[in-house]
Design a protein around this motif. Structure first.
Motif, PDB file in Angstrom:
ATOM      1  N   ARG A   1       0.831  -1.197   0.000  1.00 38.48           N
ATOM      2  CA  ARG A   1       0.000   0.000   0.000  1.00 38.48           C
ATOM      3  C   ARG A   1       0.870   1.254   0.000  1.00 38.48           C
ATOM      4  N   ALA A   2       1.922   1.256   0.786  1.00 37.76           N
ATOM      5  CA  ALA A   2       2.822   2.406   0.825  1.00 37.76           C
ATOM      6  C   ALA A   2       3.466   2.629  -0.542  1.00 37.76           C
ATOM      7  N   GLU A   3       3.846   1.541  -1.208  1.00 33.53           N
ATOM      8  CA  GLU A   3       4.463   1.669  -2.523  1.00 33.53           C
ATOM      9  C   GLU A   3       3.476   2.224  -3.547  1.00 33.53           C
ATOM     10  N   ARG A   4       2.229   1.801  -3.483  1.00 33.13           N
ATOM     11  CA  ARG A   4       1.216   2.321  -4.409  1.00 33.13           C
ATOM     12  C   ARG A   4       1.000   3.817  -4.174  1.00 33.13           C
ATOM     13  N   LEU A   5       0.916   4.202  -2.905  1.00 34.38           N
ATOM     14  CA  LEU A   5       0.736   5.620  -2.596  1.00 34.38           C
ATOM     15  C   LEU A   5       1.939   6.442  -3.036  1.00 34.38           C
ATOM     16  N   ARG A   6       3.136   5.886  -2.844  1.00 32.48           N
ATOM     17  CA  ARG A   6       4.341   6.595  -3.286  1.00 32.48           C
ATOM     18  C   ARG A   6       4.321   6.827  -4.790  1.00 32.48           C
ATOM     19  N   THR A   7       3.909   5.813  -5.534  1.00 33.68           N
ATOM     20  CA  THR A   7       3.856   5.939  -6.992  1.00 33.68           C
ATOM     21  C   THR A   7       2.839   6.985  -7.415  1.00 33.68           C
ATOM     22  N   ILE A   8       1.655   6.970  -6.804  1.00 33.41           N
ATOM     23  CA  ILE A   8       0.639   7.977  -7.126  1.00 33.41           C
ATOM     24  C   ILE A   8       1.159   9.371  -6.826  1.00 33.41           C
ATOM     25  N   GLU A   9       1.768   9.516  -5.652  1.00 32.83           N
ATOM     26  CA  GLU A   9       2.301  10.833  -5.271  1.00 32.83           C
ATOM     27  C   GLU A   9       3.362  11.305  -6.257  1.00 32.83           C
ATOM     28  N   GLU A  10       4.255  10.409  -6.637  1.00 38.50           N
ATOM     29  CA  GLU A  10       5.351  10.779  -7.529  1.00 38.50           C
ATOM     30  C   GLU A  10       4.835  11.204  -8.902  1.00 38.50           C
ATOM     31  N   LEU A  11       3.768  10.568  -9.363  1.00 38.88           N
ATOM     32  CA  LEU A  11       3.247  10.856 -10.697  1.00 38.88           C
ATOM     33  C   LEU A  11       2.343  12.087 -10.739  1.00 38.88           C
ATOM     34  N   ARG A  12       1.653  12.373  -9.627  1.00 38.25           N
ATOM     35  CA  ARG A  12       0.576  13.365  -9.681  1.00 38.25           C
ATOM     36  C   ARG A  12       0.786  14.618  -8.841  1.00 38.25           C
ATOM     37  N   HIS A  13       1.746  14.590  -7.909  1.00 39.99           N
ATOM     38  CA  HIS A  13       1.833  15.700  -6.970  1.00 39.99           C
ATOM     39  C   HIS A  13       3.266  16.228  -6.857  1.00 39.99           C
ATOM     40  N   PRO A  14       3.421  17.466  -6.371  1.00 37.18           N
ATOM     41  CA  PRO A  14       4.769  18.010  -6.189  1.00 37.18           C
ATOM     42  C   PRO A  14       5.575  17.137  -5.229  1.00 37.18           C
ATOM     43  N   LEU A  15       6.860  17.035  -5.493  1.00 30.91           N
ATOM     44  CA  LEU A  15       7.746  16.259  -4.623  1.00 30.91           C
ATOM     45  C   LEU A  15       8.191  17.172  -3.486  1.00 30.91           C
ATOM     46  N   ILE A  16       7.664  16.910  -2.298  1.00 31.24           N
ATOM     47  CA  ILE A  16       7.980  17.812  -1.188  1.00 31.24           C
ATOM     48  C   ILE A  16       9.047  17.245  -0.252  1.00 31.24           C
ATOM     49  N   GLY A  17       9.393  15.970  -0.397  1.00 26.66           N
ATOM     50  CA  GLY A  17      10.473  15.410   0.409  1.00 26.66           C
ATOM     51  C   GLY A  17      11.796  16.065   0.046  1.00 26.66           C
ATOM     52  N   LEU A  18      12.623  16.283   1.045  1.00 28.13           N
ATOM     53  CA  LEU A  18      13.877  17.019   0.861  1.00 28.13           C
ATOM     54  C   LEU A  18      15.010  16.218   1.488  1.00 28.13           C
ATOM     55  N   ARG A  19      15.951  15.790   0.664  1.00 30.71           N
ATOM     56  CA  ARG A  19      17.100  15.042   1.165  1.00 30.71           C
ATOM     57  C   ARG A  19      18.384  15.769   0.769  1.00 30.71           C
ATOM     58  N   VAL A  20      19.136  16.147   1.784  1.00 28.03           N
ATOM     59  CA  VAL A  20      20.329  16.960   1.571  1.00 28.03           C
ATOM     60  C   VAL A  20      21.533  16.280   2.185  1.00 28.03           C
ATOM     61  N   LEU A  21      22.586  16.156   1.405  1.00 26.59           N
ATOM     62  CA  LEU A  21      23.886  15.743   1.920  1.00 26.59           C
ATOM     63  C   LEU A  21      24.824  16.932   1.763  1.00 26.59           C
ATOM     64  N   ALA A  22      25.358  17.400   2.881  1.00 26.53           N
ATOM     65  CA  ALA A  22      26.268  18.532   2.869  1.00 26.53           C
ATOM     66  C   ALA A  22      27.527  18.163   3.642  1.00 26.53           C
ATOM     67  N   VAL A  23      28.593  18.907   3.371  1.00 28.23           N
ATOM     68  CA  VAL A  23      29.890  18.587   3.964  1.00 28.23           C
ATOM     69  C   VAL A  23      30.403  19.800   4.733  1.00 28.23           C
ATOM     70  N   SER A  24      30.988  19.515   5.890  1.00 29.47           N
ATOM     71  CA  SER A  24      31.545  20.567   6.718  1.00 29.47           C
ATOM     72  C   SER A  24      32.684  21.289   6.008  1.00 29.47           C
ATOM     73  N   ARG A  25      32.730  22.604   6.196  1.00 26.19           N
ATOM     74  CA  ARG A  25      33.829  23.396   5.639  1.00 26.19           C
ATOM     75  C   ARG A  25      34.994  23.521   6.614  1.00 26.19           C
ATOM     76  N   GLY A  26      34.779  23.150   7.853  1.00 30.15           N
ATOM     77  CA  GLY A  26      35.810  23.300   8.879  1.00 30.15           C
ATOM     78  C   GLY A  26      35.174  23.288  10.237  1.00 30.15           C
ATOM     79  N   THR A  27      35.934  23.538  11.262  1.00 32.30           N
ATOM     80  CA  THR A  27      35.422  23.435  12.617  1.00 32.30           C
ATOM     81  C   THR A  27      34.404  24.501  12.943  1.00 32.30           C
ATOM     82  N   ASP A  28      34.394  25.611  12.196  1.00 36.54           N
ATOM     83  CA  ASP A  28      33.425  26.665  12.485  1.00 36.54           C
ATOM     84  C   ASP A  28      32.444  26.878  11.339  1.00 36.54           C
TER      85      ASP A  28
END
Length: 208
Positions: free
Chosen positions: A179-206
């Motif tokens: 059921r979750a997979e079906r809902l994910r597919t519907i959401e992906e095809l019909r609605h804005p993608l609002i999930g946000l996944r960010v990978l960022a890297v530290s520039r230094g200790t501060d």
């Protein structure tokens, strides 16, 4: 376990801070996977009840030895002031360490997406039908940091390596399996993608 998070984390037994650990689900999974995890939350009672050795702490004032990665899963949008929390993250990360953010840009949900979300919640979870879904979505989320605010604050302090926009609402409905997979597919095809996944890297200790 969240496969995206583990795919971008350094290999176990890396030292990881779970900032805003909530019920401790992710921390428990990372510990089981061999990571050296410190879990913190303003209210760690749920995590402690689940057997996770969480610590009551505000990220903005947290002190510890440097971490190789800091994970914020559905927590950054709650942190106030967000800038102070991210300043602390920059300070707590070892040089070149990873900031991993799994969150959502609630402002990207349009009226059709809000209607679909609340209607699905009524069918799946037995919730009451919502008369004005767009207004209800704004009422429930309008006090949270937006995705654009989070991205701007992260970019000011870290080097963003990857940014992914993914389906999210099906996760919010808290169903599993086919059921979750079906809902994910519907959401992906019909609605804005609002999930946000960010990978960022530290520039230094501060963070500079």
């Amino acid at each position: 376990m969240n496969s995206w998070i583990t795919s971008v984390l350094p290999a176990a037994p890396a030292r990881v801070l779970d900032a805003g650990c909530g019920a401790g689900t992710l921390a428990a999974q990372l510990i089981a996977g061999g990571y050296d995890v410190t879990a913190i939350d303003l209210d760690p009672s749920a995590a402690l009840a689940a057997g996770v050795p969480a610590v009551r702490a505000d990220l903005a004032g947290f002190e510890a030895a440097p971490f190789e990665a800091i994970v914020m899963r559905m927590s950054l949008h709650h942190m106030e002031p967000m800038e102070m929390a991210l300043n602390a993250a920059a300070r707590l990360l070892a040089p070149g360490g990873s900031l991993v953010v799994d969150d959502f840009a609630w402002e990207r949900a349009d009226p059709a997406a809000a209607t679909w979300f609340y209607d699905a919640g009524a069918v799946i979870g037995g919730r009451d039908l919502v008369a004005d879904p767009a207004n209800e979505w704004e009422r429930e989320h309008g006090d949270l940091a937006t995705g654009e605010e989070m991205l701007a604050a992260i970019s000011a302090r870290f080097d963003v390596k990857t940014l992914r926009r993914v389906p999210f609402l099906h996760r919010y409905l808290k169903c599993e399996g086919e059921r979750a997979e079906r809902l994910r597919t519907i959401e992906e095809l019909r609605h804005p993608l609002i999930g946000l996944r960010v990978l960022a890297v530290s520039r230094g200790t501060d963070g500079t």
